[in-house]
Design a protein around this motif. Structure first.
Motif, PDB file in Angstrom:
ATOM      1  N   LYS A 202      26.801  34.364 205.435  1.00 31.23           N
ATOM      2  CA  LYS A 202      25.419  33.880 205.387  1.00 31.23           C
ATOM      3  C   LYS A 202      24.667  34.362 206.622  1.00 31.23           C
ATOM      4  CE  LYS A 202      23.148  29.759 203.656  1.00 31.23           C
ATOM      5  NZ  LYS A 202      23.305  28.308 203.360  1.00 31.23           N
ATOM      6  N   ASN A 203      23.510  34.965 206.386  1.00 27.43           N
ATOM      7  CA  ASN A 203      22.667  35.443 207.488  1.00 27.43           C
ATOM      8  C   ASN A 203      21.995  34.261 208.167  1.00 27.43           C
ATOM      9  OD1 ASN A 203      21.006  36.789 209.238  1.00 27.43           O
ATOM     10  ND2 ASN A 203      20.309  38.296 207.723  1.00 27.43           N
ATOM     11  N   THR A 204      22.138  34.184 209.487  1.00 25.73           N
ATOM     12  CA  THR A 204      21.580  33.040 210.218  1.00 25.73           C
ATOM     13  C   THR A 204      20.059  33.098 210.335  1.00 25.73           C
ATOM     14  OG1 THR A 204      21.964  34.246 212.302  1.00 25.73           O
ATOM     15  CG2 THR A 204      23.693  32.740 211.551  1.00 25.73           C
ATOM     16  N   ASN A 205      19.471  34.253 210.119  1.00 22.89           N
ATOM     17  CA  ASN A 205      18.011  34.379 210.263  1.00 22.89           C
ATOM     18  C   ASN A 205      17.263  33.901 209.020  1.00 22.89           C
ATOM     19  OD1 ASN A 205      18.332  35.499 212.846  1.00 22.89           O
ATOM     20  ND2 ASN A 205      18.618  37.554 211.979  1.00 22.89           N
ATOM     21  N   ASP A 206      17.616  34.462 207.864  1.00 30.15           N
ATOM     22  CA  ASP A 206      16.894  34.102 206.645  1.00 30.15           C
ATOM     23  C   ASP A 206      17.696  33.231 205.697  1.00 30.15           C
ATOM     24  OD1 ASP A 206      18.756  35.953 205.973  1.00 30.15           O
ATOM     25  OD2 ASP A 206      17.378  37.437 205.152  1.00 30.15           O
ATOM     26  N   GLY A 207      19.004  33.015 205.969  1.00 29.03           N
ATOM     27  CA  GLY A 207      19.818  32.151 205.122  1.00 29.03           C
ATOM     28  C   GLY A 207      20.353  32.811 203.872  1.00 29.03           C
ATOM     29  N   HIS A 208      20.178  34.112 203.691  1.00 30.87           N
ATOM     30  CA  HIS A 208      20.680  34.816 202.506  1.00 30.87           C
ATOM     31  C   HIS A 208      22.101  35.316 202.765  1.00 30.87           C
ATOM     32  CE1 HIS A 208      16.826  34.651 200.485  1.00 30.87           C
ATOM     33  NE2 HIS A 208      16.220  35.133 201.580  1.00 30.87           N
ATOM     34  N   TRP A 209      22.823  35.537 201.638  1.00 28.44           N
ATOM     35  CA  TRP A 209      24.191  36.042 201.716  1.00 28.44           C
ATOM     36  C   TRP A 209      24.173  37.566 201.778  1.00 28.44           C
ATOM     37  CZ3 TRP A 209      28.260  32.855 202.413  1.00 28.44           C
ATOM     38  CH2 TRP A 209      28.069  31.499 202.127  1.00 28.44           C
ATOM     39  N   GLU A 210      25.030  38.104 202.619  1.00 25.94           N
ATOM     40  CA  GLU A 210      25.133  39.548 202.784  1.00 25.94           C
ATOM     41  C   GLU A 210      26.599  39.930 202.943  1.00 25.94           C
ATOM     42  OE1 GLU A 210      22.880  40.422 206.247  1.00 25.94           O
ATOM     43  OE2 GLU A 210      24.352  39.578 207.640  1.00 25.94           O
ATOM     44  N   SER A 211      26.880  41.216 202.746  1.00 27.17           N
ATOM     45  CA  SER A 211      28.264  41.708 202.824  1.00 27.17           C
ATOM     46  C   SER A 211      28.756  41.673 204.263  1.00 27.17           C
ATOM     47  CB  SER A 211      28.343  43.135 202.276  1.00 27.17           C
ATOM     48  OG  SER A 211      27.945  43.174 200.925  1.00 27.17           O
ATOM     49  N   SER A 212      30.026  41.372 204.422  1.00 24.12           N
ATOM     50  CA  SER A 212      30.647  41.317 205.745  1.00 24.12           C
ATOM     51  C   SER A 212      31.678  42.426 205.885  1.00 24.12           C
ATOM     52  CB  SER A 212      31.318  39.961 205.960  1.00 24.12           C
ATOM     53  OG  SER A 212      32.396  39.791 205.065  1.00 24.12           O
TER      54      SER A 212
END
Length: 410
Positions: A202-212
């Motif tokens: 989870k991206n801490t800036n916008d709250g969206h899920w992204e690949s790790s």
């Protein structure tokens, strides 16, 4: 005085009669009229006589101790013969069936089992639309269903509830440019690799899920390898810990919104049948505690988290890890349900709050529940000479500081 004298004379007469009777009995015993084994007084007085041996007898098999072992639970099946109904005991073998799509209903699934020639099915129990439990009578029928090609080709995942046929591991620091197919093609291991999936964060800036950069690998079998090779480079494999899933409709743990078996919407604040409210009197839907349903201090959430730690540490199934779970003490459960108020809100002081230094915080180890249950308490480690010298120097410095301040040191 006369009456007392008469009583005393009668007592002497009775005593003389008892002595004469005892002498006559001794004479008859010596003459052989009474058997010696029946004479208990003579055996006690004569210390040189040997004790008679006990008579020998045959060993009775009914009197031998036998160890009782609890057998598996038997389940009965109704059977009618000659208009007489009876219960036939039988063993139950449970197999779990999951699928990414919705499973067919009970009669549809029974039709598929009959078409695949799967017999001895006792019961079909649906957990939700994507998971069901099938009970078999014998081992052969369960094995034939697990290894059935028609079910495996259609996307059905079949395994026993107390066994694990697959193990999951994680490799880290994998470039985002590499795709899953390319990673699967370049991986090499002694254990067969079934699938590869890139995890998301989870991206801490916008709250969206992204690949790790972490990739989950599925291995065949119950053993997890310690390392694998990618592009002929050795990479360590760490156990994969399953996340605690929570439904956003009923707020129960163990499933997501897509697999929720309930159609009723529950409020996460007051646990009533409405989407959401503005109340400040919280009530958890899982433990009835005074907190929201998604709070991380919920005892049910902590229980599910510890069970998943056991699953990752020892590669157990959920049902087997649940049998090994040790619940906390009732006092800690009460504190989790009704947490006390913080000290800052109850007592106001002018002193600033104490915080751990970076060195102290770095020395704290991260102990998991599975590691703590495996640890064996040992002896306390003795202090070295250097540590003892440092403690002495610290005490001397404290004494000097106290003397400089003008205080008396006791």
């Amino acid at each position: 005085m006369n009456s007392f004298a008469v009583l005393h004379v009668d007592a002497d007469v009775e005593e003389n009669d008892m002595i004469t009777e005892y002498r006559e009995s001794e004479m008859t015993r010596s003459s052989g009229n009474i058997d010696e084994p029946c004479n208990r007084d003579e055996g006690r007085n004569n210390n040189t006589s040997e004790r008679p041996l006990k008579r020998s007898r045959e060993l009775d098999q009914d009197e031998i101790w036998s160890t009782m072992v609890r057998k598996a639970k038997l389940y009965g099946r109704a059977h009618t013969e000659n208009n007489v109904s009876m219960r036939i005991p039988e063993y139950k073998i449970e197999v779990s069936v999951t699928c990414t799509e919705k499973l067919p209903k009970q009669f549809g699934l029974a039709k598929l089992l009959k078409a695949a020639n799967i017999k001895n099915v006792l019961k079909i129990k649906y957990i939700n639309s994507f998971k069901a439990l099938i009970h078999f009578h014998d081992e052969d029928s369960a094995d034939s269903f697990i290894h059935c090609k028609s079910f495996n080709e259609n996307g059905f995942k079949c395994q026993r509830t107390l066994e694990t046929t697959q193990s999951y591991g994680v490799i880290k620091y994998i470039d985002l440019d590499l795709k899953e197919d390319e990673i699967l093609q370049e991986l090499k291991s002694e254990t067969e690799i079934l699938s590869v999936k890139r995890l998301k964060r989870k991206n801490t800036n916008d709250g969206h899920w992204e690949s790790s950069e972490s990739v989950r690998i599925c291995f065949k079998g119950s053993s997890l390898p310690s390392h694998i090779y990618i592009y002929d480079t050795r990479v360590n494999v760490s156990p994969y810990t399953y996340p605690v899933t929570q439904c956003s409709r009923c707020w129960r743990f163990g499933h997501s919104l897509r697999m929720c078996p309930s159609l009723k919407v529950i409020c996460p604040k007051c646990s009533k049948s409405h989407p959401n409210c503005e109340t400040a009197n919280y009530k958890c839907n899982n433990c009835t505690g005074r907190h929201m349903a998604m709070a991380k201090i919920c005892p049910v959430y902590l229980k599910e988290k510890k069970i998943r730690e056991l699953m990752a540490e020892s590669n157990y199934s959920y049902k087997k890890a649940l049998t090994l779970y040790i619940p906390p003490s009732p006092r800690s459960l009460d504190l989790l349900k009704d947490p006390p108020l913080p000290i800052s809100s109850a007592v106001r002081t002018n002193e600033p709050p104490m915080s751990a230094t970076p060195q102290e915080s770095s020395t704290v180890e991260d102990h998991t529940y599975a590691k703590i249950t495996k640890e064996v308490p040992g002896k306390l480690r003795k202090k070295s000479k250097a540590e003892k010298g440092m403690s002495r120097n610290k005490t001397k410095e404290k004494v000097e500081d106290i003397k400089k301040a003008g205080r008396t040191y006791l």
